[in-house]
Write a protein that holds these residues in place. Structure first.
Motif, PDB file in Angstrom:
ATOM      1  N   LEU A   1      30.799  44.544  27.246  1.00  0.00           N
ATOM      2  CA  LEU A   1      30.945  43.868  28.532  1.00  0.00           C
ATOM      3  C   LEU A   1      32.338  44.175  29.036  1.00  0.00           C
ATOM      4  CD1 LEU A   1      30.161  41.918  30.814  1.00  0.00           C
ATOM      5  CD2 LEU A   1      30.859  40.018  29.311  1.00  0.00           C
ATOM      6  N   ILE A   2      32.395  44.880  30.162  1.00  0.00           N
ATOM      7  CA  ILE A   2      33.677  45.159  30.818  1.00  0.00           C
ATOM      8  C   ILE A   2      33.746  44.253  32.041  1.00  0.00           C
ATOM      9  CG2 ILE A   2      35.125  46.856  31.976  1.00  0.00           C
ATOM     10  CD1 ILE A   2      33.629  49.048  30.429  1.00  0.00           C
ATOM     11  N   VAL A   3      34.738  43.383  32.078  1.00  0.00           N
ATOM     12  CA  VAL A   3      34.931  42.499  33.218  1.00  0.00           C
ATOM     13  C   VAL A   3      36.118  43.034  34.014  1.00  0.00           C
ATOM     14  CG1 VAL A   3      35.311  40.140  34.014  1.00  0.00           C
ATOM     15  CG2 VAL A   3      34.035  40.560  31.887  1.00  0.00           C
ATOM     16  N   VAL A   4      35.832  43.460  35.244  1.00  0.00           N
ATOM     17  CA  VAL A   4      36.843  44.011  36.139  1.00  0.00           C
ATOM     18  C   VAL A   4      37.181  42.924  37.153  1.00  0.00           C
ATOM     19  CG1 VAL A   4      37.378  45.822  37.803  1.00  0.00           C
ATOM     20  CG2 VAL A   4      35.945  46.347  35.810  1.00  0.00           C
ATOM     21  N   GLY A   5      38.394  42.391  37.056  1.00  0.00           N
ATOM     22  CA  GLY A   5      38.814  41.298  37.930  1.00  0.00           C
ATOM     23  C   GLY A   5      40.064  41.654  38.699  1.00  0.00           C
ATOM     24  N   GLY A   6      40.459  40.760  39.570  1.00  0.00           N
ATOM     25  CA  GLY A   6      41.666  40.930  40.375  1.00  0.00           C
ATOM     26  C   GLY A   6      41.443  40.388  41.774  1.00  0.00           C
ATOM     27  N   LEU A   7      42.506  40.243  42.497  1.00  0.00           N
ATOM     28  CA  LEU A   7      42.423  39.723  43.860  1.00  0.00           C
ATOM     29  C   LEU A   7      41.561  40.615  44.751  1.00  0.00           C
ATOM     30  CD1 LEU A   7      46.104  38.582  44.453  1.00  0.00           C
ATOM     31  CD2 LEU A   7      44.080  37.110  44.335  1.00  0.00           C
ATOM     32  N   PRO A   8      40.993  40.048  45.807  1.00  0.00           N
ATOM     33  CA  PRO A   8      40.253  40.871  46.768  1.00  0.00           C
ATOM     34  C   PRO A   8      41.152  41.979  47.340  1.00  0.00           C
ATOM     35  CG  PRO A   8      39.814  38.547  47.164  1.00  0.00           C
ATOM     36  CD  PRO A   8      40.929  38.614  46.145  1.00  0.00           C
ATOM     37  N   ALA A   9      40.539  43.111  47.633  1.00  0.00           N
ATOM     38  CA  ALA A   9      41.180  44.267  48.283  1.00  0.00           C
ATOM     39  C   ALA A   9      42.152  45.025  47.379  1.00  0.00           C
ATOM     40  CB  ALA A   9      41.850  43.872  49.599  1.00  0.00           C
ATOM     41  N   THR A  10      42.064  44.823  46.070  1.00  0.00           N
ATOM     42  CA  THR A  10      42.897  45.602  45.149  1.00  0.00           C
ATOM     43  C   THR A  10      42.215  46.903  44.742  1.00  0.00           C
ATOM     44  OG1 THR A  10      42.023  44.375  43.262  1.00  0.00           O
ATOM     45  CG2 THR A  10      44.131  43.619  44.181  1.00  0.00           C
ATOM     46  N   GLY A  11      40.904  47.008  45.005  1.00  0.00           N
ATOM     47  CA  GLY A  11      40.159  48.203  44.635  1.00  0.00           C
ATOM     48  C   GLY A  11      39.175  47.985  43.508  1.00  0.00           C
ATOM     49  N   LYS A  12      38.926  46.724  43.147  1.00  0.00           N
ATOM     50  CA  LYS A  12      38.024  46.412  42.030  1.00  0.00           C
ATOM     51  C   LYS A  12      36.652  47.041  42.178  1.00  0.00           C
ATOM     52  CE  LYS A  12      37.742  42.033  42.591  1.00  0.00           C
ATOM     53  NZ  LYS A  12      38.410  42.020  43.886  1.00  0.00           N
ATOM     54  N   SER A  13      36.038  46.851  43.339  1.00  0.00           N
ATOM     55  CA  SER A  13      34.662  47.344  43.539  1.00  0.00           C
ATOM     56  C   SER A  13      34.606  48.859  43.455  1.00  0.00           C
ATOM     57  CB  SER A  13      34.111  46.884  44.887  1.00  0.00           C
ATOM     58  OG  SER A  13      34.075  45.481  44.953  1.00  0.00           O
ATOM     59  N   THR A  14      35.576  49.512  44.047  1.00  0.00           N
ATOM     60  CA  THR A  14      35.612  50.977  44.023  1.00  0.00           C
ATOM     61  C   THR A  14      35.782  51.486  42.602  1.00  0.00           C
ATOM     62  OG1 THR A  14      36.565  50.958  46.249  1.00  0.00           O
ATOM     63  CG2 THR A  14      36.778  53.005  44.987  1.00  0.00           C
ATOM     64  N   VAL A  15      36.698  50.885  41.875  1.00  0.00           N
ATOM     65  CA  VAL A  15      36.941  51.285  40.482  1.00  0.00           C
ATOM     66  C   VAL A  15      35.719  50.980  39.617  1.00  0.00           C
ATOM     67  CG1 VAL A  15      38.341  50.826  38.423  1.00  0.00           C
ATOM     68  CG2 VAL A  15      39.450  51.079  40.661  1.00  0.00           C
ATOM     69  N   ALA A  16      35.157  49.786  39.760  1.00  0.00           N
ATOM     70  CA  ALA A  16      34.005  49.403  38.941  1.00  0.00           C
ATOM     71  C   ALA A  16      32.801  50.294  39.224  1.00  0.00           C
ATOM     72  CB  ALA A  16      33.660  47.934  39.171  1.00  0.00           C
ATOM     73  N   ALA A  17      32.571  50.625  40.491  1.00  0.00           N
ATOM     74  CA  ALA A  17      31.449  51.512  40.832  1.00  0.00           C
ATOM     75  C   ALA A  17      31.652  52.897  40.229  1.00  0.00           C
ATOM     76  CB  ALA A  17      31.283  51.595  42.345  1.00  0.00           C
ATOM     77  N   GLU A  18      32.861  53.408  40.289  1.00  0.00           N
ATOM     78  CA  GLU A  18      33.159  54.710  39.681  1.00  0.00           C
ATOM     79  C   GLU A  18      32.980  54.640  38.170  1.00  0.00           C
ATOM     80  OE1 GLU A  18      34.173  58.621  38.911  1.00  0.00           O
ATOM     81  OE2 GLU A  18      33.521  57.676  40.770  1.00  0.00           O
ATOM     82  N   LEU A  19      33.408  53.552  37.570  1.00  0.00           N
ATOM     83  CA  LEU A  19      33.244  53.362  36.128  1.00  0.00           C
ATOM     84  C   LEU A  19      31.761  53.337  35.763  1.00  0.00           C
ATOM     85  CD1 LEU A  19      34.648  52.851  33.402  1.00  0.00           C
ATOM     86  CD2 LEU A  19      34.631  50.402  33.990  1.00  0.00           C
ATOM     87  N   ALA A  20      30.951  52.670  36.571  1.00  0.00           N
ATOM     88  CA  ALA A  20      29.501  52.628  36.318  1.00  0.00           C
ATOM     89  C   ALA A  20      28.893  54.023  36.420  1.00  0.00           C
ATOM     90  CB  ALA A  20      28.823  51.670  37.291  1.00  0.00           C
ATOM     91  N   ARG A  21      29.323  54.801  37.405  1.00  0.00           N
ATOM     92  CA  ARG A  21      28.821  56.185  37.532  1.00  0.00           C
ATOM     93  C   ARG A  21      29.192  57.010  36.300  1.00  0.00           C
ATOM     94  NH1 ARG A  21      29.754  55.143  42.963  1.00  0.00           N
ATOM     95  NH2 ARG A  21      31.947  55.688  42.921  1.00  0.00           N
ATOM     96  N   ARG A  22      30.408  56.836  35.817  1.00  0.00           N
ATOM     97  CA  ARG A  22      30.889  57.611  34.673  1.00  0.00           C
ATOM     98  C   ARG A  22      30.200  57.235  33.370  1.00  0.00           C
ATOM     99  NH1 ARG A  22      36.422  59.666  35.901  1.00  0.00           N
ATOM    100  NH2 ARG A  22      36.713  59.879  33.667  1.00  0.00           N
TER     101      ARG A  22
END
Length: 171
Positions: free
Chosen positions: A5-26
């Motif tokens: 389980l990888i939990v990617v957190g942080g404030l809004p607009a830091t890039g979490k969704s972009t990073v997490a989506a790329e991580l899921a693709r990889r």
């Protein structure tokens, strides 16, 4: 090997969704985005924001089902409080999963603000928080180890690679 389980957190607009989506693709791991869950709840019920813990509770339940079947999960959410962080840790523990907590930050305030004011979340109907709401948001300091990735210093693909490398089992 046990699921992760990888939990990617942080404030809004830091890039979490972009990073997490790329991580899921990889990695090919399942990807749960709390904002998507919350928007689906809002779109299918008479509830209005704020939803409180609803998105987190649903995401953890789905993550638990996946982990129980041996599927690794990336959960992306603000994860602002010790109680939310502990709940994710408890979900991993209860289902025999390894846990990697990653906090995405944007240490350049001007860049963070620019992202907040210009981003498209990619979720139909979702209204992201304003810059004022982001800086006023309750966000407790972390009290335990986590991987911190600064997206003002590395692009999303490199941030995902850093998390992917940290997720590899230590020998």
């Amino acid at each position: 090997m046990s699921p992760l389980l990888i939990v990617v957190g942080g404030l809004p607009a830091t890039g979490k969704s972009t990073v997490a989506a790329e991580l899921a693709r990889r990695t090919g791991f399942s990807f749960l985005r709390v904002d998507t869950i919350e928007q689906a709840v809002l779109g299918s019920t008479a509830l209005t924001p704020p939803l409180g813990p609803v998105g987190y509770v649903v995401a953890r339940a789905v993550a638990a089902d996946l982990l129980r079947t041996g599927v690794s999960v990336i959960a992306e959410c603000v994860n602002p409080l010790a109680v939310t962080r502990d709940a994710w840790r408890d979900t991993a523990t209860a289902h025999g999963a390894r846990l990697l907590e990653a906090e995405i930050v944007c240490s350049d305030p001007a860049e963070h603000r620019r992202r907040a004011e210009t981003r498209d979340t990619g979720i139909a109907g979702h209204v992201p928080p304003t810059w004022a709401a982001i800086v006023a948001r309750e966000y407790e300091p972390w009290t335990r180890e986590r991987l911190v990735v600064d997206t003002s210093r590395v692009p999303a693909d490199e941030a995902a690679a850093v998390i992917e490398a940290a997720a590899r089992p230590r020998r």
